[in-house]
Design an enzyme around this catalytic site. Structure first.
Site, PDB file in Angstrom:
ATOM      1  N   ASP A 194       0.853  -1.187   0.000  1.00 16.33           N
ATOM      2  CA  ASP A 194       0.000   0.000   0.000  1.00 16.33           C
ATOM      3  C   ASP A 194       0.887   1.234   0.000  1.00 16.33           C
ATOM      4  OD1 ASP A 194      -2.294   1.837   0.701  1.00 16.33           O
ATOM      5  OD2 ASP A 194      -3.315  -0.070   1.048  1.00 16.33           O
ATOM      6  N   HIS A 231      -3.616   5.938   3.349  1.00 20.41           N
ATOM      7  CA  HIS A 231      -4.415   4.789   2.947  1.00 20.41           C
ATOM      8  C   HIS A 231      -3.918   3.511   3.608  1.00 20.41           C
ATOM      9  CE1 HIS A 231      -6.102   1.759   0.116  1.00 20.41           C
ATOM     10  NE2 HIS A 231      -7.076   2.635  -0.029  1.00 20.41           N
ATOM     11  N   VAL A 346      -7.363 -14.877  -6.418  1.00 19.39           N
ATOM     12  CA  VAL A 346      -7.213 -14.239  -5.113  1.00 19.39           C
ATOM     13  C   VAL A 346      -8.570 -14.261  -4.420  1.00 19.39           C
ATOM     14  CG1 VAL A 346      -5.405 -12.689  -5.982  1.00 19.39           C
ATOM     15  CG2 VAL A 346      -7.800 -11.933  -5.994  1.00 19.39           C
ATOM     16  N   SER A 401     -11.444  -0.870  -0.297  1.00 21.17           N
ATOM     17  CA  SER A 401     -10.156  -0.841   0.412  1.00 21.17           C
ATOM     18  C   SER A 401     -10.345  -1.032   1.905  1.00 21.17           C
ATOM     19  CB  SER A 401      -9.448   0.495   0.186  1.00 21.17           C
ATOM     20  OG  SER A 401      -8.947   0.611  -1.106  1.00 21.17           O
TER      21      SER A 401
END
Length: 473
Positions: A194, A231, A346, A401
């Site tokens: 990130d 973030h 994933v 997110s």
């Protein structure tokens, strides 16, 4: 394509480069998007794929048994680095020649062992066309720019206004029910790719591994973990933040700065983060230590759908026993809006609200590969977590997110209870015991309604780690 074949062949012959006959080999090797960039500006940052690839190694090791996670990661690292050295040495030596650099005037270049590629900055059209003539090279594509899955809203709050209570998302997925059985994520390391993490934040500092192999910044090789965007700090807070903010408050974290301060990142640096996870290094990329491989990785970034550029990296994670969790994206409610890598192999995560509905922004399947995504959903609207500006401030954000970290925390809890669980088993536990009593909106994608499960809007439903954990007992 306007290449100067005579001069190129002289340079190739001078330095002993193996070539194929004729210019017909250029077109299949040079990606169409890269060709358009070269036509427009004449140069590009590129990824050069070697013909040997890595899939035979990944397939072989995936079927082998190992006595420990460390032995598995070490075997993977040894095999992939040996393959890269063998495959890339000729091309790398050629790029290092002063006469070649003077002729083509390119920038820095890097070896990527996890995907058996070479990344080259500011590669000219002439250099790319020359590389395309080399037998050992199978494909040349542009080094793309990915973005974090930007929150759809965000605002900060002061520490004085925070009460120490469990956040609504943590409660919604029944994490406190798991804590009551003394399972809080102990013994598990999560990784974040990130914008970085603020390591001194009050809810994160005790969980930071904080050794010589717990932080890597491929952009600046900074020695100390940091986050100038916020973030990454927010997402890690939801995974494992203390005081009711995180799902797995006794798990540990490491991080790689795959995204710059602005929230964008190159494919090259994201792949460099991917290989850092398989065998963590020091801050400057030296002294790999495969005993420090994390158990699960949080990815809240992505781009255009339908791409396979991260497949070999993801497959390597699977072989190493790293569970990849990825945000589905914030491009909903239109169908087929899940981006890459959320559309690959994933655990792809959609977002839900505290009102028991899908978040309006949450991306929707089916994917370009005709697969159902997201796999599951988790709370992602109005999530409070750690803020990057001070050690005791917090921010509220919404987005997938914010949903994916809930799933990462849930994976950490499952692994804390049973560290031998595989990716397939974990995915099954999350999907099979998910809550499906969410309020439908009447949407339909690929002829599947959002009130029938699984569907392209919510996957198998919102995760319920209490029920998933109970299935282990």
């Amino acid at each position: 394509m306007g290449i100067r074949l005579g001069n190129i062949f002289i340079l190739l012959a001078l330095f002993g480069t193996f070539i194929v006959s004729g210019s017909c080999a250029l077109e299949p090797k040079i990606d169409k998007r890269l060709s358009k960039t070269l036509e427009r500006v004449g140069y590009a940052n590129i990824l050069v794929s070697m013909k040997d690839g890595t899939r035979d190694i990944l397939n072989e090791l995936a079927g082998k048994s190992f006595s420990s996670r460390t032995e598995r990661s070490q075997a993977l690292y040894n095999a992939l680095t040996a393959r890269a050295t063998h495959s890339q040495s000729h091309t790398l030596n050629w790029l290092e020649e002063p006469a070649i650099l003077k002729s083509f005037n390119y920038g820095k270049f890097y070896s990527l062992w996890i995907t058996n590629q070479i990344a080259i900055e500011f590669a000219s059209r002439e250099l790319i066309e020359t590389l395309a003539l080399m037998n050992e090279i199978s494909r040349i594509q542009e080094d793309e720019i990915e973005e974090l899955v930007h929150p759809v809203d965000s605002h900060s709050t002061n520490a004085e206004s925070i009460q120490v209570v469990n956040q609504w998302g943590v409660t919604e997925i029944r994490a406190p029910q798991v804590w009551a059985s003394d399972t809080r994520g102990a013994g598990i390391t999560i990784a974040s790719i990130d914008t970085g993490v603020r390591p001194t934040h009050v809810i994160l500092s005790a969980n930071y591994v904080n050794d010589t192999h717990s932080w890597y910044d491929p952009y600046d090789e900074s020695e100390v973990a940091h986050d100038r965007n916020g973030h990454g700090t927010h997402t890690v807070g939801t995974v494992l933040g203390r005081n009711g903010f995180g799902v797995a408050p006794e798990a540990k974290w490491i991080a790689c700065k795959g995204l710059s301060d602005t929230g964008s990142g190159t494919t090259t640096n994201l792949i460099r983060c991917g290989q850092f996870l398989v065998c963590p290094t020091t801050f400057n990329g030296t002294d790999p230590d495969c005993s420090k491989t994390p158990h699960v990785v949080c990815n809240s970034w992505g781009g255009a759908s339908g791409r396979t550029v991260y497949d070999e990296m993801i497959e390597a994670w699977h072989v190493a026993g790293i569970i990849p969790v990825v945000s589905a994206g914030n491009s909903g409610p239109r169908c087929s809006s899940v981006g890459t890598p959320g559309d690959r192999d994933v655990i792809s995560v959609g977002s839900t609200t505290s009102d028991n509905t899908r978040s309006s922004f949450s991306s929707v399947g089916p994917t370009s590969f005709n697969t159902m995504k997201p796999d599951v959903s988790a709370p992602g609207s109005t999530i409070m977590s750690a803020d990057h500006r001070f050690d005791n401030t917090y921010s509220i954000k919404s987005g997938t997110s914010m949903a994916a970290p809930h799933v990462v925390g849930a994976v950490a809890l499952l692994l804390s209870k049973n560290p031998d669980l595989t990716y397939v088993q974990i995915k099954h536990l999350l999907q099979s015991y998910a809550d499906r009593d969410l309020d439908p909106e009447g949407y339909n994608c690929d002829f599947i309604s959002d009130n029938a499960f699984p569907n392209h809007h919510l996957g198998y439903g919102r995760i319920n780690i209490g029920r998933s954990m109970a299935a282990l007992n």
